[in-house]
Design a protein around this motif. Structure first.
Motif, short mmCIF file in Angstrom:
data_model
loop_
_atom_site.label_atom_id
_atom_site.label_comp_id
_atom_site.label_asym_id
_atom_site.label_seq_id
_atom_site.Cartn_x
_atom_site.Cartn_y
_atom_site.Cartn_z
N GLU A 18 0.86 -1.19 0.00
CA GLU A 18 0.00 0.00 0.00
C GLU A 18 0.90 1.24 0.00
N ALA A 19 0.66 2.12 -0.99
CA ALA A 19 1.52 3.30 -1.12
C ALA A 19 1.39 4.24 0.08
N ARG A 26 -9.55 5.65 -1.22
CA ARG A 26 -10.49 6.76 -1.38
C ARG A 26 -11.63 6.72 -0.35
N HIS A 47 -19.30 9.09 3.22
CA HIS A 47 -19.78 8.00 2.36
C HIS A 47 -21.16 7.52 2.81
N ILE A 48 -21.94 7.01 1.84
CA ILE A 48 -23.21 6.34 2.13
C ILE A 48 -23.14 4.95 1.51
N TYR A 53 -25.97 -3.27 -0.82
CA TYR A 53 -24.50 -3.50 -0.89
C TYR A 53 -24.17 -4.80 -0.14
N ILE A 220 4.40 0.87 -5.39
CA ILE A 220 5.00 0.06 -6.46
C ILE A 220 5.25 0.96 -7.67
N GLU A 263 -3.15 4.80 -11.81
CA GLU A 263 -1.93 4.13 -11.38
C GLU A 263 -1.78 2.79 -12.11
N ASP A 404 -12.94 -0.05 -8.50
CA ASP A 404 -14.27 0.45 -8.86
C ASP A 404 -14.42 0.74 -10.35
N LEU A 414 -18.20 1.74 -3.32
CA LEU A 414 -17.57 0.75 -2.46
C LEU A 414 -17.99 -0.65 -2.89
C1 LIG Z 1 -15.04 11.89 -1.52
C2 LIG Z 1 -15.58 10.57 -1.96
C3 LIG Z 1 -16.88 10.20 -1.63
C4 LIG Z 1 -17.40 8.97 -2.04
N1 LIG Z 1 -18.65 8.61 -1.65
C5 LIG Z 1 -19.07 7.35 -1.88
C6 LIG Z 1 -20.29 6.88 -1.32
O1 LIG Z 1 -21.01 7.62 -0.65
N2 LIG Z 1 -20.65 5.59 -1.54
C7 LIG Z 1 -19.86 4.74 -2.27
O2 LIG Z 1 -20.23 3.57 -2.39
N3 LIG Z 1 -18.71 5.16 -2.83
C8 LIG Z 1 -18.29 6.43 -2.63
N4 LIG Z 1 -17.09 6.85 -3.15
C9 LIG Z 1 -16.34 5.95 -4.04
C10 LIG Z 1 -15.51 4.92 -3.26
O3 LIG Z 1 -14.79 5.52 -2.23
C11 LIG Z 1 -14.56 4.26 -4.25
O4 LIG Z 1 -15.31 3.73 -5.32
C12 LIG Z 1 -13.75 3.13 -3.62
O5 LIG Z 1 -13.13 3.54 -2.44
C13 LIG Z 1 -12.71 2.67 -4.63
O6 LIG Z 1 -11.97 1.62 -4.08
P1 LIG Z 1 -10.76 1.00 -4.89
O7 LIG Z 1 -10.23 -0.10 -4.05
O8 LIG Z 1 -11.19 0.72 -6.28
O9 LIG Z 1 -9.67 2.17 -5.01
P2 LIG Z 1 -8.96 3.05 -3.90
O10 LIG Z 1 -9.84 3.24 -2.72
O11 LIG Z 1 -8.45 4.26 -4.59
O12 LIG Z 1 -7.73 2.15 -3.40
C14 LIG Z 1 -6.56 2.02 -4.14
C15 LIG Z 1 -5.37 1.94 -3.20
O13 LIG Z 1 -4.18 1.78 -3.99
C16 LIG Z 1 -3.14 2.52 -3.39
N5 LIG Z 1 -2.13 2.76 -4.42
C17 LIG Z 1 -2.18 3.59 -5.47
N6 LIG Z 1 -1.08 3.47 -6.23
C18 LIG Z 1 -0.31 2.52 -5.66
C19 LIG Z 1 0.96 1.95 -6.00
N7 LIG Z 1 1.62 2.32 -7.08
N8 LIG Z 1 1.49 1.02 -5.15
C20 LIG Z 1 0.80 0.63 -4.02
N9 LIG Z 1 -0.41 1.14 -3.68
C21 LIG Z 1 -0.96 2.06 -4.51
C22 LIG Z 1 -3.83 3.77 -2.89
O14 LIG Z 1 -3.06 4.42 -1.89
C23 LIG Z 1 -5.16 3.22 -2.38
O15 LIG Z 1 -5.09 2.86 -1.02
C24 LIG Z 1 -16.58 8.09 -2.81
C25 LIG Z 1 -15.27 8.45 -3.13
C26 LIG Z 1 -14.77 9.66 -2.71
C27 LIG Z 1 -13.35 10.03 -3.04
#
Ligand SMILES: Cc1cc2nc3c(=O)[nH]c(=O)nc-3n(C[C@H](O)[C@H](O)[C@H](O)COP(=O)(O)OP(=O)(O)OC[C@H]3O[C@@H](n4cnc5c(N)ncnc54)[C@H](O)[C@@H]3O)c2cc1C
Length: 431
Positions: A18-19, A26, A47-48, A53, A220, A263, A404, A414
């Protein structure tokens, strides 16, 4: 973390790099300080979750979190500060929607009949539409009031994309799963803890107990395919592996990219240029083509501030940009702390904060409200537009991606992310 859990349950040795220094990506906790100097725990964005879900709820239970205590469950409510709007009763579908629409305050019979007629037509067509239909096209028979007070806030909160640009197909899928997946599917589930505690930190504990590893602060930089079919991962100071020491850079049999699309695109395009892999170039181009929408969360505080409900819809305009406000006092006990959400936000942090504070004064009239912190997530979600091409889960043999943005029925949520994380372990076994 969903992918790490699924790989571990498939019997693999798992190492997560994890970076960031903390997990959650997010959907993570961030530290804050109230105007009087008290330490607060905020999130990068309010978040909601919704009752439909089911994978998120299953994973929470698996890692030892109890959704019944960690989330506040409410019937779907889009109520404004003046008491107008929609509130569904706690009944099985479709009775909840029918009665909720019939009783909605501030909507005329013309609005209600147009909504019932249009929703029935969507249901008769199996919640499907042509791929290039936008949400605005889909909702053309609805009245301007319904668009402003129901469809626009629903669309922007679910897809984080304005109705005129948002995918009708994805919107219908979200409606179908929330309104027709069974009793409680449309319920709002509001976190009663910060987002770190809600799932990712418990997931790390579970993974470590099961023999997996989570190495934070390790970004990475590069993927290196080896002649053996295995993979070397390169971090800031060279090859990285499962442990500190001489054997640290042991290659991996399989890599799952669980990072955001930009990324993943950078890593896969790097692979395409160094190893000349055409499939990697195609995958990278699809991931790179995604566009993003921002979300801004403005936290503000006033001693004694309390909303009539834990969450209210707000009337939003260009000058009053927030669509929703949450009362953290009624959620995680941080009394007087409000979170204003500006989905599909545009403009700079200072201006948005100032506009939201003016909106709060005009629409909530809470005395003494002061800004605490404003978090702008510029690439909060991909823009969920009609006919969008999303990258596949399988990138190359031994290399998969989840998140996502990966091909799937949901917008950036989420649930979309964890469903993909769970599915990627099966994809890894096949490829
Ligand atoms: C402000 C906000 C509000 C939101 N509200 C909602 C909501 O109400 N309901 C809902 O369902 N969704 C909501 N979302 C969307 C939801 O948060 C995302 O869809 C979800 O968190 C995405 O998860 P993920 O695992 O795909 O990516 P991410 O959560 O982005 O996780 C990716 C991870 O990879 C890591 N990373 C990146 N590059 C590297 C690398 N090179 N090497 C190692 N690690 C790396 C990052 O640090 C991060 O921890 C919201 C998002 C935001 C930003």
């Amino acid at each position: 973390m969903a992918a790490a859990i699924a790989h571990r349950q498939a019997g693999r040795q798992v190492t997560v790099f994890e970076a960031a220094r903390t997990v959650g990506g997010r959907a993570r906790a961030v530290p804050g300080v109230l105007p009087d100097g008290t330490v607060a725990t905020l999130d990068n964005g309010q978040h909601i979750l919704i009752g439909a879900y089911t994978e998120s709820l299953r994973l929470m239970r698996l890692v030892g979190m109890d959704p019944a205590t960690a989330l506040l469950r409410l019937p779907l409510t889009l109520q404004f500060p003046d008491g107008q709007g929609l509130q569904l009763p706690d009944l099985p579908p479709p009775l909840d929607a029918l009665l909720g629409i019939a009783r909605a305050k501030g909507w005329g019979w013309q609005d209600k009949i147009a909504l019932l007629r249009t929703a029935t037509a969507w249901q008769l067509r199996g919640f499907r539409c042509a791929p290039h239909t936008s949400v605005a096209d889909l909702c053309a028979p609805l009245t301007p009031r319904l668009m402003a007070e129901f469809i626009d806030p629903l669309c922007v909160s679910a897809l984080n994309t304005p109705a005129r640009e948002a995918s009708g197909q994805v919107f219908l899928r979200v409606l179908q799963d929330s309104l027709f997946s069974g009793r409680g599917g449309s319920n709002l589930l509001l976190p009663r803890t910060d987002l770190g505690a809600l799932f990712p930190e418990a997931a790390v504990r579970w993974l470590v107990q099961q023999g997996g590893q989570v190495i934070t602060g390790q970004r990475i930089q590069r993927l290196v395919p080896l002649a053996s079919g295995r993979w070397q991962l390169v971090g800031a100071v060279g090859a990285v592996g499962t442990a500190q020491g001489a054997e640290a850079a042991e290659p991996f049999d399989h890599i799952t990219l669980a990072c955001p699309s930009w990324e993943a695109a950078r890593l896969v395009e790097g692979l395409a240029s160094t190893a000349g892999l055409a499939a990697a170039a195609r995958w990278g181009a699809t991931a790179s083509a995604l566009r993003f929408e921002a979300i801004t969360t403005v936290y503000a505080h006033a001693s004694g501030a309390r909303l009539p409900l834990p969450m209210l819809a707000l009337r939003n305009t260009a000058e009053h940009p927030a669509q929703f406000v949450f009362d953290r006092g009624q959620l995680d006990g941080q009394q007087g702390l409000l979170a204003f959400v500006v989905s599909a936000s545009d403009g700079d942090r200072a201006l948005i904060e100032q506009q939201v504070m003016q909106q709060a004064a005009a629409q909530l009239g809470l005395p003494g409200l002061r800004p605490v912190q404003t978090v702008v997530e510029k690439r909060a979600t991909f823009a969920c537009t009609p006919g969008l091409q999303r990258p596949a889960m399988q990138v190359l043999p031994g290399l998969t991606a989840c998140g996502d943005y990966v091909e799937g029925p949901y917008p950036a949520t989420l649930e979309g992310a964890v469903l993909c994380g769970t599915a990627v372990a099966a994809c890894a076994a096949a490829g």
